[in-house]
Design a protein around this motif. Structure first.
Motif, PDB file in Angstrom:
ATOM      1  N   ASP A 111       1.042  -1.301   0.093  1.00 34.65           N
ATOM      2  CA  ASP A 111       0.050   0.162  -0.153  1.00 34.65           C
ATOM      3  C   ASP A 111       0.789   1.323  -0.129  1.00 34.65           C
ATOM      4  N   ALA A 112       2.019   1.177   0.793  1.00 32.46           N
ATOM      5  CA  ALA A 112       2.869   2.273   1.027  1.00 32.46           C
ATOM      6  C   ALA A 112       3.407   2.532  -0.312  1.00 32.46           C
ATOM      7  N   ALA A 113       3.859   1.587  -0.939  1.00 30.53           N
ATOM      8  CA  ALA A 113       4.584   1.687  -2.492  1.00 30.53           C
ATOM      9  C   ALA A 113       3.481   2.177  -3.657  1.00 30.53           C
ATOM     10  N   GLY A 114       2.206   2.112  -3.420  1.00 31.21           N
ATOM     11  CA  GLY A 114       1.192   2.319  -4.301  1.00 31.21           C
ATOM     12  C   GLY A 114       0.770   1.416  -5.225  1.00 31.21           C
ATOM     13  N   LEU A 115       0.890   0.163  -4.643  1.00 32.42           N
ATOM     14  CA  LEU A 115       0.679  -1.238  -5.432  1.00 32.42           C
ATOM     15  C   LEU A 115      -0.450  -1.773  -4.962  1.00 32.42           C
ATOM     16  N   PRO A 116      -1.500  -1.880  -5.817  1.00 32.41           N
ATOM     17  CA  PRO A 116      -2.898  -2.518  -5.498  1.00 32.41           C
ATOM     18  C   PRO A 116      -2.532  -4.164  -5.191  1.00 32.41           C
ATOM     19  N   THR A 117      -2.784  -4.457  -4.060  1.00 30.99           N
ATOM     20  CA  THR A 117      -2.538  -5.957  -3.603  1.00 30.99           C
ATOM     21  C   THR A 117      -3.434  -6.385  -2.885  1.00 30.99           C
ATOM     22  N   THR A 118      -4.316  -7.381  -3.322  1.00 29.16           N
ATOM     23  CA  THR A 118      -5.396  -8.090  -2.328  1.00 29.16           C
ATOM     24  C   THR A 118      -4.821  -9.747  -2.137  1.00 29.16           C
ATOM     25  N   ALA A 119      -4.961  -9.838  -0.810  1.00 32.27           N
ATOM     26  CA  ALA A 119      -4.514 -11.040  -0.221  1.00 32.27           C
ATOM     27  C   ALA A 119      -5.617 -12.269  -0.832  1.00 32.27           C
ATOM     28  N   LYS A 120      -4.813 -13.281  -0.926  1.00 31.98           N
ATOM     29  CA  LYS A 120      -5.467 -14.485  -1.450  1.00 31.98           C
ATOM     30  C   LYS A 120      -4.651 -15.331  -1.261  1.00 31.98           C
ATOM     31  N   ILE A 121      -5.326 -16.742  -1.406  1.00 33.44           N
ATOM     32  CA  ILE A 121      -4.424 -18.136  -1.348  1.00 33.44           C
ATOM     33  C   ILE A 121      -4.003 -18.347  -2.718  1.00 33.44           C
ATOM     34  N   ALA A 122      -2.482 -18.637  -2.484  1.00 32.57           N
ATOM     35  CA  ALA A 122      -1.729 -19.080  -3.835  1.00 32.57           C
ATOM     36  C   ALA A 122      -1.775 -20.499  -3.860  1.00 32.57           C
TER      37      ALA A 122
END
Length: 179
Positions: A111-122
């Motif tokens: 989030d701080a780096a401006g990356l849209p990330t969603t937690a999920k199971i790999a």
């Protein structure tokens, strides 16, 4: 061996274990070895089978499934030696907990780096499953922008590297800073 592959392919696997683990189990024949030529009847055929475990299909249930398929095929082929099943390794299903410091550090850093990330199971399986079996928290993390994932033309977008590196750097500093 062909009959066993067919039986494994027809085997019913459970669906997801719910919202906490939305991936289904998977069964894949990953290797077949046997015989030496077109006019020789092989005396042995070896199959490698990968069963991706989930909370809905644990190690014992997957072993029972595999042995059940082998027993059914053996019954249909009484003139051949029975199938021998050998479990080489077993990695538990794994999900990084919502309260994990590792999870929080990575998501906050993204989030701080401006990356849209969603937690999920790999997965349903990756090296994190192995580490979880050893009691070590792990994650597949997130990575650079890519094209052609796992294909012959797989490649990354080089321009996406700095933001990803910055996010991981930030997460490491967070995890290594005494509280």
């Amino acid at each position: 061996a062909a009959a066993l592959i067919g039986a494994l392919g027809d085997a019913e696997l459970p669906g997801t274990a719910g919202d906490d683990f939305p991936l289904s189990a998977r069964l894949t024949v990953t290797a077949i070895a046997g015989g030496e030529g077109y006019s020789t009847v092989p005396d042995l055929c070896t199959l490698n089978v990968d069963i991706r475990l989930t909370p809905a299909l644990d190690g014992q249930a997957s072993e029972n499934l595999l042995r059940g398929c082998a027993t059914a095929v053996d019954a249909a082929w009484p003139g051949t030696r029975p199938t021998r099943v050998e479990i080489i390794t077993r990695w538990p299903p794994y999900r990084l907990g919502d309260d994990s410091a590792l999870r929080a550090a990575l998501l906050d850093a993204a989030d701080a780096a401006g990356l849209p990330t969603t937690a999920k199971i790999a997965g349903p399986s990756n090296i994190g499953n192995y580490l979880a079996g050893l009691g070590i928290e792990a994650t597949a993390g997130f990575g650079v922008d890519h094209v052609g994932l796992h294909g012959t033309d797989e490649r990354i977008r080089v321009a996406s590297i700095p933001a990803i590196q910055a996010a991981y750097h930030h997460a490491l500093l967070t995890l290594l800073t005494p509280r």
